[in-house]
Design an enzyme around this catalytic site. Structure first.
Site, PDB file in Angstrom:
ATOM      1  N   ASP A  72       0.820  -1.215   0.000  1.00 45.45           N
ATOM      2  CA  ASP A  72       0.000   0.000   0.000  1.00 45.45           C
ATOM      3  C   ASP A  72       0.853   1.265   0.000  1.00 45.45           C
ATOM      4  O   ASP A  72       2.063   1.217   0.198  1.00 45.45           O
ATOM      5  CB  ASP A  72      -0.939   0.004   1.216  1.00 45.45           C
ATOM      6  CG  ASP A  72      -0.264  -0.483   2.502  1.00 45.45           C
ATOM      7  OD1 ASP A  72       0.984  -0.361   2.601  1.00 45.45           O
ATOM      8  OD2 ASP A  72      -0.965  -0.982   3.401  1.00 45.45           O
ATOM      9  N   ASN A 141      -7.439  -3.634  14.389  1.00 43.20           N
ATOM     10  CA  ASN A 141      -8.815  -3.948  14.002  1.00 43.20           C
ATOM     11  C   ASN A 141      -8.890  -5.097  12.993  1.00 43.20           C
ATOM     12  O   ASN A 141      -9.933  -5.339  12.402  1.00 43.20           O
ATOM     13  CB  ASN A 141      -9.500  -2.697  13.430  1.00 43.20           C
ATOM     14  CG  ASN A 141      -8.788  -2.161  12.190  1.00 43.20           C
ATOM     15  OD1 ASN A 141      -7.817  -2.769  11.708  1.00 43.20           O
ATOM     16  ND2 ASN A 141      -9.251  -1.043  11.670  1.00 43.20           N
ATOM     17  N   HIS A 143      -7.145  -5.316  10.173  1.00 41.72           N
ATOM     18  CA  HIS A 143      -6.901  -5.002   8.762  1.00 41.72           C
ATOM     19  C   HIS A 143      -5.622  -5.677   8.269  1.00 41.72           C
ATOM     20  O   HIS A 143      -4.709  -5.948   9.045  1.00 41.72           O
ATOM     21  CB  HIS A 143      -6.904  -3.484   8.505  1.00 41.72           C
ATOM     22  CG  HIS A 143      -5.698  -2.731   8.969  1.00 41.72           C
ATOM     23  ND1 HIS A 143      -5.719  -1.377   9.208  1.00 41.72           N
ATOM     24  CD2 HIS A 143      -4.423  -3.117   9.230  1.00 41.72           C
ATOM     25  CE1 HIS A 143      -4.514  -0.976   9.578  1.00 41.72           C
ATOM     26  NE2 HIS A 143      -3.709  -2.019   9.612  1.00 41.72           N
ATOM     27  N   GLU A 148      -9.690  -2.353   5.549  1.00 40.39           N
ATOM     28  CA  GLU A 148     -10.320  -2.160   6.841  1.00 40.39           C
ATOM     29  C   GLU A 148     -11.540  -3.079   6.989  1.00 40.39           C
ATOM     30  O   GLU A 148     -12.028  -3.627   5.994  1.00 40.39           O
ATOM     31  CB  GLU A 148     -10.754  -0.689   6.975  1.00 40.39           C
ATOM     32  CG  GLU A 148      -9.623   0.318   6.771  1.00 40.39           C
ATOM     33  CD  GLU A 148      -8.637   0.376   7.934  1.00 40.39           C
ATOM     34  OE1 GLU A 148      -8.633  -0.538   8.794  1.00 40.39           O
ATOM     35  OE2 GLU A 148      -7.849   1.338   7.977  1.00 40.39           O
TER      36      GLU A 148
HETATM   37  P1  PGA Z   1       2.512  -2.323  12.530  1.00 42.87           P
HETATM   38  O1  PGA Z   1       1.184  -2.280  11.680  1.00 42.87           O
HETATM   39  O2  PGA Z   1       3.455  -3.228  11.831  1.00 42.87           O
HETATM   40  O3  PGA Z   1       2.988  -0.912  12.516  1.00 42.87           O
HETATM   41  O4  PGA Z   1       2.131  -2.800  13.872  1.00 42.87           O
HETATM   42  C1  PGA Z   1       0.721  -3.349  10.965  1.00 42.87           C
HETATM   43  C2  PGA Z   1      -0.588  -2.976  10.340  1.00 42.87           C
HETATM   44  O5  PGA Z   1      -1.299  -2.114  10.886  1.00 42.87           O
HETATM   45  O6  PGA Z   1      -0.924  -3.554   9.305  1.00 42.87           O
END
Ligand code: PGA
Length: 240
Positions: A72, A141, A143, A148
């Protein structure tokens, strides 16, 4: 019938997670130097990239014939801006390795035509022959990428409005929450599911609930990561 290989690996610490995950990517590149790798950004993979760079610098493998696709990128942020995922990848991986610029792919968040950019990105993944090995994180959450809760399991690369929980979580990388972009381009859930193998990293207290839900709950679009349970080959590293 598809054979499923879903592996849970609880690690003692962050270093162990980074080492084990980078070893999988190392083996992939040794066995298939032309591999197509899917990469993720965020806090979880920082140690993973450090380890991968170290092993590369010790001469165990090369990226010269590989291709990479990131999950992304934010919409409206210059690739050179320090908070862009382009910058993250340069800092943690690209500037240290021999992967030619033309073989690194991230969505263009500055495009004037988002829909065409999403289609282009999806086609580029297909043209590469598809992702052999995809790295993933998981949001608090559930995702994956920026898909999302509520995202269709059939989704391809698309533009998303970031959930409030996600913007709050990512505010630590920006001067304040209002500076966090509201939109991003992300591979869709179906795009991710088409990777031949997936490695997911989840480390820390704040990821415990997401991991528990992933273990416990059935598949539901309200918890995007749950679809991974339908994938033929997933390895989840988790710990706190
Ligand atoms: P993080 O995030 O590696 O910064 O914990 C992962 C994500 O939110 O997909």
């Amino acid at each position: 019938m598809t054979t499923r290989h879903f592996q849970w690996i609880e690690v003692d610490d962050y270093t162990e997670m980074s080492q084990l995950a980078s070893a999988i990517f190392e083996q992939q590149l040794i066995q298939k130097p032309t591999s197509v790798l899917g990469f993720a950004t965020g806090g979880s993979p920082v140690g993973f990239y450090k380890m991968l760079v170290e092993r590369y610098q010790q001469g165990f493998f090369s990226f010269a014939d590989a291709q990479t696709f990131n999950l992304d990128e934010y919409v409206g942020i210059d690739p050179l801006h320090p908070t862009s995922y382009h910058s993250y990848m340069n800092q943690h991986l690209f500037k240290h390795i021999d992967l030619p610029g033309s073989q690194r792919h991230l969505p263009n968040g500055l495009t004037q035509n988002i829909r065409a950019e999403c289609e282009r990105y999806e086609q580029e993944i297909l043209r590469s022959g598809g992702i052999d090995l995809q790295l993933l994180g998981i949001g608090v959450n559930g995702h994956i990428g920026f898909n999302e809760p509520g995202t269709s399991f059939h989704s391809k690369t698309h533009v998303v409005e970031l959930a409030d929980a996600t913007r709050k979580e990512n505010a630590k990388y920006f001067p304040s929450k209002v500076d966090v972009p509201t939109k991003a381009i992300t591979m869709g859930i179906d795009t991710i599911m088409n990777a031949k193998r997936i490695v997911l990293l989840a480390f820390g207290e704040h990821k415990t609930e997401a991991i528990e839900r992933l273990k416990r709950e059935g598949t539901s679009e309200e918890f995007p990561a749950s679809h991974l349970k339908e994938h033929p080959h997933v390895t989840v590293f988790y710990g706190k």
